[in-house]
Write a protein that holds these residues in place. Structure first.
Motif, PDB file in Angstrom:
ATOM      1  N   SER A  57      -1.053  -9.617  -0.429  1.00 11.15           N
ATOM      2  CA  SER A  57      -0.345  -8.787  -1.395  1.00 11.15           C
ATOM      3  C   SER A  57      -1.329  -8.281  -2.427  1.00 11.15           C
ATOM      4  O   SER A  57      -2.204  -9.029  -2.893  1.00 11.15           O
ATOM      5  CB  SER A  57       0.759  -9.599  -2.083  1.00 11.15           C
ATOM      6  N   SER A  58      -1.204  -7.007  -2.798  1.00 12.82           N
ATOM      7  CA  SER A  58      -2.103  -6.446  -3.810  1.00 12.82           C
ATOM      8  C   SER A  58      -1.824  -7.020  -5.192  1.00 12.82           C
ATOM      9  O   SER A  58      -2.682  -6.942  -6.073  1.00 12.82           O
ATOM     10  CB  SER A  58      -1.990  -4.921  -3.834  1.00 12.82           C
TER      11      SER A  58
ATOM     12  N   LEU B 176      -3.626 -13.923  -1.190  1.00 13.08           N
ATOM     13  CA  LEU B 176      -3.830 -14.092   0.248  1.00 13.08           C
ATOM     14  C   LEU B 176      -3.107 -15.349   0.707  1.00 13.08           C
ATOM     15  O   LEU B 176      -3.224 -16.413   0.095  1.00 13.08           O
ATOM     16  CB  LEU B 176      -5.321 -14.206   0.568  1.00 13.08           C
ATOM     17  N   GLU B 177      -2.361 -15.214   1.817  1.00 13.73           N
ATOM     18  CA  GLU B 177      -1.533 -16.323   2.307  1.00 13.73           C
ATOM     19  C   GLU B 177      -1.770 -16.547   3.788  1.00 13.73           C
ATOM     20  O   GLU B 177      -1.957 -15.601   4.564  1.00 13.73           O
ATOM     21  CB  GLU B 177      -0.052 -15.996   2.077  1.00 13.73           C
TER      22      GLU B 177
ATOM     23  N   PHE C 218      -6.962 -14.282  -5.817  1.00 15.60           N
ATOM     24  CA  PHE C 218      -8.367 -13.939  -5.989  1.00 15.60           C
ATOM     25  C   PHE C 218      -8.590 -12.937  -7.116  1.00 15.60           C
ATOM     26  O   PHE C 218      -9.716 -12.503  -7.345  1.00 15.60           O
ATOM     27  CB  PHE C 218      -8.927 -13.340  -4.687  1.00 15.60           C
ATOM     28  N   GLU C 219      -7.564 -12.567  -7.831  1.00 11.95           N
ATOM     29  CA  GLU C 219      -7.668 -11.470  -8.799  1.00 11.95           C
ATOM     30  C   GLU C 219      -8.685 -11.756  -9.899  1.00 11.95           C
ATOM     31  O   GLU C 219      -9.400 -10.855 -10.348  1.00 11.95           O
ATOM     32  CB  GLU C 219      -6.298 -11.199  -9.416  1.00 11.95           C
ATOM     33  N   ASN C 220      -8.749 -12.983 -10.359  1.00 13.48           N
ATOM     34  CA  ASN C 220      -9.615 -13.302 -11.498  1.00 13.48           C
ATOM     35  C   ASN C 220     -11.063 -13.560 -11.099  1.00 13.48           C
ATOM     36  O   ASN C 220     -11.906 -13.803 -11.976  1.00 13.48           O
ATOM     37  CB  ASN C 220      -9.064 -14.523 -12.245  1.00 13.48           C
ATOM     38  N   ASN C 221     -11.357 -13.532  -9.803  1.00 17.46           N
ATOM     39  CA  ASN C 221     -12.720 -13.774  -9.323  1.00 17.46           C
ATOM     40  C   ASN C 221     -13.295 -15.069  -9.885  1.00 17.46           C
ATOM     41  O   ASN C 221     -14.489 -15.167 -10.207  1.00 17.46           O
ATOM     42  CB  ASN C 221     -13.649 -12.600  -9.687  1.00 17.46           C
ATOM     43  N   SER C 222     -12.439 -16.056  -9.998  1.00 17.75           N
ATOM     44  CA  SER C 222     -12.858 -17.342 -10.543  1.00 17.75           C
ATOM     45  C   SER C 222     -13.203 -18.305  -9.414  1.00 17.75           C
ATOM     46  O   SER C 222     -12.664 -18.231  -8.314  1.00 17.75           O
ATOM     47  CB  SER C 222     -11.727 -17.935 -11.401  1.00 17.75           C
TER      48      SER C 222
ATOM     49  N   ARG D 168      -6.551 -20.229  -7.819  1.00 19.96           N
ATOM     50  CA  ARG D 168      -5.190 -20.719  -7.997  1.00 19.96           C
ATOM     51  C   ARG D 168      -4.555 -20.876  -6.618  1.00 19.96           C
ATOM     52  O   ARG D 168      -4.369 -19.898  -5.892  1.00 19.96           O
ATOM     53  CB  ARG D 168      -4.389 -19.743  -8.845  1.00 19.96           C
ATOM     54  N   THR D 169      -4.258 -22.106  -6.237  1.00 20.81           N
ATOM     55  CA  THR D 169      -3.738 -22.418  -4.912  1.00 20.81           C
ATOM     56  C   THR D 169      -2.303 -22.915  -5.020  1.00 20.81           C
ATOM     57  O   THR D 169      -1.990 -23.729  -5.900  1.00 20.81           O
ATOM     58  CB  THR D 169      -4.596 -23.504  -4.236  1.00 20.81           C
ATOM     59  N   GLU D 170      -1.440 -22.412  -4.135  1.00 22.68           N
ATOM     60  CA  GLU D 170      -0.050 -22.860  -4.098  1.00 22.68           C
ATOM     61  C   GLU D 170       0.358 -23.126  -2.656  1.00 22.68           C
ATOM     62  O   GLU D 170      -0.122 -22.467  -1.722  1.00 22.68           O
ATOM     63  CB  GLU D 170       0.869 -21.820  -4.744  1.00 22.68           C
TER      64      GLU D 170
END
Length: 248
Positions: free
Chosen positions: A79-80, A85-86, A114-118, A122-124
């Motif tokens: 999803s944008s 990513l899933e 992946f939006e924050n390029n950290s 953040r994993t769910e």
């Protein structure tokens, strides 16, 4: 020696998903699936200035899946929104044919933002149980209780429960009306339950769904926590799903 025939599939919902919620429908071994979906951000109440929402912008989702067997479907979706990513696995549990057929499946999935390029992604993780049945030869219903384990917007690890209900009314062999409701645990950024209804056109190998919803979040780790928009008609937004079954 004759090849072993595939187990007949119980077709209650015709597609593997309703609008957002999955259905118990599986693919046959060796088949694939391609999905392209959009959710437009401007509400239709903004009128002709934004072509009732179609001028966008929009979130989009691209999904690919492959049936390893009749009872196991693996998928990857992006999803944008938040560059989410899933990966998931859908497993057929049981089915019963007859005048009142029913089918059950489950989905286990995990997603990453992946939006924050950290380096600390953040994993769910989520788990959904899917139960579908036919009330009449034209009306199908499904329930989808779901658990989501992840990090809230406050940075706390939490487990959320959501309960989905979806329905399908067959107008004809090629046209269905669909609706769904997802009751979620309130989060401060997404405090509203999710309502969606629309029309599904079924062609040979394709499903095209035109939707009205208060939800623009499409991956399960996103829609299972609710919507930032209320259920008032002024908050409704247009969307569509295009699904292609790939037979090799």
């Amino acid at each position: 020696m004759h090849a072993q025939e595939s187990t007949p599939l119980t077709e209650i919902f015709h597609s593997t998903q309703s609008a957002n919620l999955p259905t118990a429908m599986m693919l046959r071994s060796g088949e694939g699936i391609l999905e392209i979906s959009h959710r437009f951000l401007p509400p239709i109440s903004d009128g002709p200035d934004v072509l009732w929402g179609l001028d966008g912008p929009a979130y989009n989702r691209l999904g690919l899946g492959f049936a390893v067997t009749d009872k196991l479907l693996l998928g990857v979706l992006r999803s944008s929104l938040e560059d989410n990513l899933e990966v998931n696995a859908k497993v057929h549990l049981a089915q019963k044919d007859g005048p009142r057929p029913w089918a059950a499946s489950t989905i286990l999935g995990s997603s990453w933002d992946f939006e924050n390029n950290s380096q600390d992604l953040r994993t769910e993780v989520y788990l959904q149980l899917i139960l579908n049945t036919l009330l009449t030869d034209k009306i199908a219903i499904g329930v989808v209780p779901s658990l989501l384990r992840g990090v809230s917007e406050e940075g706390l690890v939490r487990t959320d429960f959501a309960f989905g209900l979806n329905g399908q009314f067959s107008v004809s062999r090629r046209i269905n009306l669909i609706a769904e409701w997802i009751a979620t645990g309130a989060r401060s950024a997404t405090p509203n339950d999710v309502g969606t209804f629309g029309i599904e056109f079924r062609t040979r190998g394709h499903f095209f769904k035109i939707l009205l919803s208060n939800q623009v979040r499409m991956n399960p780790s996103q829609y299972l926590v609710g919507s930032p928009f209320g259920l008032h008609p002024k908050e409704w937004r247009l969307g569509f799903n295009v699904i292609r079954i790939l037979r090799f």
